[in-house]
Scaffold this motif. Structure first.
Motif, short mmCIF file in Angstrom:
data_model
loop_
_atom_site.label_atom_id
_atom_site.label_comp_id
_atom_site.label_asym_id
_atom_site.label_seq_id
_atom_site.Cartn_x
_atom_site.Cartn_y
_atom_site.Cartn_z
N GLU A 1 0.87 -1.18 0.00
CA GLU A 1 0.00 0.00 0.00
C GLU A 1 0.90 1.23 0.00
O GLU A 1 2.03 1.18 0.51
CB GLU A 1 -0.93 0.00 1.22
N VAL A 2 0.41 2.31 -0.59
CA VAL A 2 1.22 3.52 -0.71
C VAL A 2 0.40 4.72 -0.24
O VAL A 2 -0.81 4.82 -0.53
CB VAL A 2 1.71 3.72 -2.18
N PHE A 3 1.06 5.62 0.51
CA PHE A 3 0.40 6.82 1.02
C PHE A 3 1.32 8.02 0.78
O PHE A 3 2.55 7.93 0.97
CB PHE A 3 0.11 6.67 2.52
N ILE B 1 1.56 -4.23 -6.57
CA ILE B 1 2.95 -4.26 -6.12
C ILE B 1 3.55 -2.88 -6.37
O ILE B 1 3.55 -2.39 -7.50
CB ILE B 1 3.76 -5.35 -6.85
N VAL B 2 4.03 -2.26 -5.30
CA VAL B 2 4.60 -0.91 -5.36
C VAL B 2 6.10 -1.04 -5.07
O VAL B 2 6.49 -1.45 -3.98
CB VAL B 2 3.93 0.02 -4.34
N VAL C 1 8.84 4.88 -9.20
CA VAL C 1 8.08 3.87 -8.46
C VAL C 1 7.41 2.97 -9.50
O VAL C 1 6.62 3.45 -10.32
CB VAL C 1 7.02 4.49 -7.54
N GLN C 2 7.76 1.70 -9.47
CA GLN C 2 7.15 0.76 -10.40
C GLN C 2 5.84 0.25 -9.81
O GLN C 2 5.82 -0.29 -8.71
CB GLN C 2 8.09 -0.41 -10.68
N ILE C 3 4.76 0.43 -10.56
CA ILE C 3 3.44 -0.02 -10.12
C ILE C 3 3.01 -1.21 -10.98
O ILE C 3 3.07 -1.16 -12.21
CB ILE C 3 2.39 1.10 -10.27
N THR C 4 2.58 -2.27 -10.32
CA THR C 4 2.07 -3.46 -11.01
C THR C 4 0.72 -3.83 -10.43
O THR C 4 0.58 -3.97 -9.21
CB THR C 4 3.03 -4.65 -10.86
N LEU C 5 -0.27 -3.93 -11.28
CA LEU C 5 -1.60 -4.39 -10.88
C LEU C 5 -1.88 -5.73 -11.53
O LEU C 5 -1.60 -5.92 -12.71
CB LEU C 5 -2.69 -3.40 -11.30
N ILE C 6 -2.43 -6.66 -10.76
CA ILE C 6 -2.89 -7.95 -11.29
C ILE C 6 -4.40 -7.96 -11.20
O ILE C 6 -4.97 -7.87 -10.10
CB ILE C 6 -2.29 -9.13 -10.51
N ALA C 7 -5.06 -8.05 -12.34
CA ALA C 7 -6.52 -8.02 -12.40
C ALA C 7 -7.05 -9.33 -12.94
O ALA C 7 -6.43 -9.96 -13.81
CB ALA C 7 -6.99 -6.87 -13.30
#
Length: 325
Positions: A114-116, A207-208, A251-257
């Motif tokens: 999680e990222v804030f 994944i952040v 920042v590498q962002i990866t989403l798995i849908a």
């Protein structure tokens, strides 16, 4: 002298006609060709239909991915240099009143990080502030599994249990980061989480990965070996670490849908998350050096369970990062 018209003999006429056998052969060949053409057209149509359906199934995920990456790129820290102590100064330190945090998902650890952060979104619920520009907001993203009781349109419908990408967006008038200098689990994050609402469903992991550029750090583990990043951590140490009060350069962002059809098929209709997803994600995405290995294993396990999925990945350049080692 006139010549008589040339007349074809019955034998000549017979030679110029098609026999029944020839007609049958020609008809058979034609039928086979038509069948082949129909089969090719059917397969092509089916492929197009499946591709279109798959694209439609992940349209919401693509939109959510674009939202997260655009929003994250606007994060700010506004670092400045000041004495380490206002009364007994001994050195200059890089300081900031803001905070950038990447940590393991505290709600569903198997769903990544999680990222804030803070960003000038200009969001306010107060009419007194809404005309102002550049208002600062506390923001955050994470993946949560649960029902929709808190935001379902009507209580009459049955609860819908899904993985969801959630967004926190705290109004400017409620911003607490300036009053809270806590390093770990600060109150401003807990306050921001009270505004959490879903962006879209069927995102099973985010994944952040804070990192330097690929050219400066091919392995991506220099800034963080476990994906976690806290801009306040060890900020007063001697020497001050390079991550102190600085945004990472990228920042590498990866989403798995997964598709809604797959989500509906494995739906437990309860607070117990689907074992097909939990087993695929278990123990993954805790060590940055294992990122590609973990991603490949998750893909293999989802495929083995006939779960339709799509992976979105992008390295986000942090526009306000003024990185200096």
């Amino acid at each position: 002298m006139a010549t008589a018209p040339f007349a074809l003999s019955s034998r000549s006429r017979f030679r110029r006609a098609f026999t029944i056998l020839e007609m049958l052969v020609a008809t058979t060949v034609l039928v086979l060709l038509l069948t082949l053409i129909a089969s090719v057209l059917s397969q092509t149509t089916s492929t197009i239909r499946q591709s279109t359906a798959q694209a439609d199934a992940f349209t919401a995920a693509r939109s959510a991915f674009d939202l997260v990456t655009r929003h994250l790129a606007q994060a700010i820290l506004n670092p400045y240099w000041d004495y380490d102590s206002p009364t007994s100064p001994t050195r200059y330190l890089r300081q900031s009143d803001l905070h950038f945090v990447v940590r393991q998902n505290t709600k569903d650890p198997s769903s990544g990080q999680e990222v804030f952060f803070q960003a000038p979104d200009g969001f306010s619920l107060s009419p007194s502030y809404q005309s102002a520009s550049g208002l600062l907001n506390a923001c955050g993203y994470r993946v949560v599994y649960g029902n929709d009781d808190a935001f379902r349109a009507t209580s009459a419908s049955a609860p819908r249990w899904r993985y969801r990408l959630m967004q926190s967006l705290q109004p400017a008038e409620s911003l607490r980061v300036f009053d809270d200098k806590t390093v770990s689990n600060p109150a401003w994050i807990q306050s921001a989480l009270t505004t959490e609402l879903p962006v879209t469903e069927n995102i099973i992991a985010m994944i952040v990965w804070p990192r330097l550029s690929a050219g400066d750090d091919p392995t991506g583990t220099t800034l963080s070996s476990d994906y976690q990043y806290n801009s306040r951590e060890n900020a007063a140490a001697k020497p001050q670490p390079s991550t102190a009060n600085q945004l990472p350069p990228t920042v590498q962002i990866t989403l798995i849908a997964i598709s809604e059809a797959s989500a509906a098929r494995i739906d437990t209709r309860s607070s117990s998350a689907p074992t097909e997803i939990e087993s695929a994600l278990a123990g993954k995405f805790t060590q940055a050096s294992q990122f590609q290995h973990d991603l490949d294993e998750v893909a293999q396990k989802l495929t083995a369970k006939n779960i339709a999925f799509q992976i979105f990945t992008l390295s986000v350049v942090m526009k306000e990062s003024k990185w200096s080692p």
